[in-house]
Scaffold this active site. Structure first.
Site, PDB file in Angstrom:
ATOM      1  N   HIS A  35       2.847   0.924  -0.485  1.00  0.00           N
ATOM      2  CA  HIS A  35       2.531   0.087   0.808  1.00  0.00           C
ATOM      3  C   HIS A  35       3.598  -1.030   0.781  1.00  0.00           C
ATOM      4  O   HIS A  35       3.985  -1.689   1.944  1.00  0.00           O
ATOM      5  CB  HIS A  35       1.316  -0.729   0.785  1.00  0.00           C
ATOM      6  CG  HIS A  35       0.243   0.297   1.007  1.00  0.00           C
ATOM      7  ND1 HIS A  35      -0.151   1.419   0.238  1.00  0.00           N
ATOM      8  CD2 HIS A  35      -0.722   0.208   1.742  1.00  0.00           C
ATOM      9  CE1 HIS A  35      -1.201   2.026   0.570  1.00  0.00           C
ATOM     10  NE2 HIS A  35      -1.563   1.339   1.859  1.00  0.00           N
ATOM     11  N   SER A  36       4.396  -1.422  -0.256  1.00  0.00           N
ATOM     12  CA  SER A  36       5.213  -2.279  -0.407  1.00  0.00           C
ATOM     13  C   SER A  36       6.634  -1.777  -0.386  1.00  0.00           C
ATOM     14  O   SER A  36       7.093  -0.875  -1.547  1.00  0.00           O
ATOM     15  CB  SER A  36       4.921  -3.590  -1.147  1.00  0.00           C
ATOM     16  OG  SER A  36       6.004  -4.174  -1.756  1.00  0.00           O
TER      17      SER A  36
END
Lengths: 210, 231
Positions: free
Chosen positions: B10-11
């Protein structure tokens, strides 16, 4: 009324409008039991869909839905991206490259979309997710297609009404999937945001045919 | 050629950082990060994953590692979108531990399935409840036969069995056709080896079954007796 690519593009355009109009409402629903980004994400995703549709000018409903799938998976960011993306991708595959969608084919596309969401998200009916809107919608569309003959608007309306009722029916459920499941009993009394956005999408399909 | 690895997070920072960490232990492995959305937010992006798979293609296949739930869904969607390309598999493993173990296995020349197994052995029990855990059948326990080859070696390097030695052992063993245990744990699992917490002077008891049993024991013995090239 025929469901051709003109209808499909109008449907997706109305979806984008609905997400923009209901953005705050979806954010509020998601704030109660999620991470409050659903309205933002869906709005951004469908705005990107509009850009892609204008660029690519798809020639069949299936092509328009596949483009939508790719765009939602790339632009939504949250879990709704791959879930709606898979729904549109499976619906596109079910429709193939036919130029017009018959009532039974629309019912088949909704069933394929629903099955895709279940396969991807592993949720079942009653888990308080978008599956609770897609499942009755797909069933209502199938029943209407079997009983209603060639009138496609009847099938679209049946699916939209069933999705709306399904979304409302998530209110008393306790979430068993997704972020809301962390809240356990505190998720009771709130509407599932994914079921709510599903109802908006299937209502837009009626609007595009009206 | 080695198996490539794609990291879906997600990052963007997590993906880049995890790749940086794994690359230290596996300098020859292509590891591609696909973190964050295409406009730099937290989230996952199909476009990024497809682009990463493109970059990782052309080798001996690619293993995808993911972080939280919807990264798994995006990775699965990417495979569906690309019509399930041959030679690309999804590992059900914790991101950092799984990635390092996979990278080390790939660096050691392990094939696609062995790299996937190395990643999945790095975690605890499988996260998915709908898939029964794969049983690793040890030949010795099935046939009732003892190991084909054994050896006992004393750790002589100052730091003992820390990450790099564990990575070297696990990486080398995963490319051999042998089941190997070291003090009772899976010799191809870097994290299992690290949990032995074996310091300098500890004895490593190696048991091996299979065609390459002798090579496996000699491989571990060679590394240990050379102090893994460390002081």
């Amino acid at each position: 009324m025929v469901l051709d690519v003109v209808w499909a593009v109008k449907w997706l355009t109305l979806c984008a409008q609905a997400m923009a109009e209901h953005r705050v409402e979806l954010i509020e629903l998601d704030r109660a039991i999620g991470d409050s980004d659903h309205g933002e994400n869906m709005d951004r995703g469908f705005q990107a869909v509009l850009d892609k549709l204008a660029e690519a000018a798809p020639e069949t409903p299936g092509a328009a839905l596949k483009l939508t799938a790719m765009t939602l998976m790339s632009k939504v960011g949250g879990a709704a991206g791959p879930l709606y993306g898979t729904a549109f991708l499976r619906a596109a595959a079910a429709l193939g490259d036919s130029a017009e969608i018959e009532p039974a084919a629309w019912a088949g596309a909704l069933a394929a979309a629903r099955d895709g969401i279940v396969a991807r998200g592993k949720a079942e009916p009653g888990d308080k997710t978008m599956v609770d809107a897609w499942t009755p919608a797909a069933e209502a569309a199938r029943a209407a297609a079997e009983n209603g003959g060639p009138d496609v608007l009847t099938v679209l309306v049946a699916a939209a009404e069933a999705a709306e009722a399904g979304a409302v029916a998530t209110d008393p459920l306790m979430a068993r999937k997704g972020r809301a499941s962390y809240l356990g009993e505190r998720s009771i009394g709130h509407r599932d945001p994914g079921a709510a956005s599903t109802a908006l999408i299937l209502r837009a399909a009626v609007g595009a045919a009206a | 050629m080695t198996v490539s690895i794609v990291v879906v997070s997600h990052s963007e920072k997590i993906a880049d950082g995890a790749v940086e960490l794994a690359a230290q232990m596996a300098p020859d492995v292509v590891i591609v990060a696909a973190g964050g959305t295409s406009d730099g937010r937290i989230g996952t992006s199909l476009e990024k994953v497809l682009a990463a798979l493109d970059q990782a293609a052309g080798s001996d296949g690619a293993v995808i590692l993911t972080d939280l739930g919807s990264a798994v869904m995006t990775a699965e969607s990417a495979l569906e979108f690309a019509d399930s390309p041959a030679g690309v598999v999804l590992a059900d493993a914790p991101l950092v531990e799984g990635l390092v173990a996979a990278a080390v296995a790939a660096q050691g020349g392990a094939d696609l399935q062995a790299v996937k197994r190395a990643a999945e052995a790095a975690g605890g029990p499988p996260r998915r409840t709908d898939v029964p855990p794969q049983q690793v059948v040890e030949e010795g326990s099935v046939t009732g036969q003892g190991p084909a080859c054994t050896g006992e070696f004393e750790l002589i390097n100052q730091a003992g069995m820390h990450a790099r030695p564990a990575a070297k052992i696990a990486g080398g063993l995963s490319s051999l056709d042998a089941e190997v245990t070291i003090n009772g744990v899976d010799g191809t699992s870097m994290t299992s080896l690290m949990t032995l917490a074996a310091g300098k002077g500890s004895l490593l008891h190696v048991e091996a079954w299979g065609v390459d049993a002798e090579r496996a024991v000699n491989y571990v013995g060679g590394l240990v007796q050379a102090g893994f090239g460390e002081p």
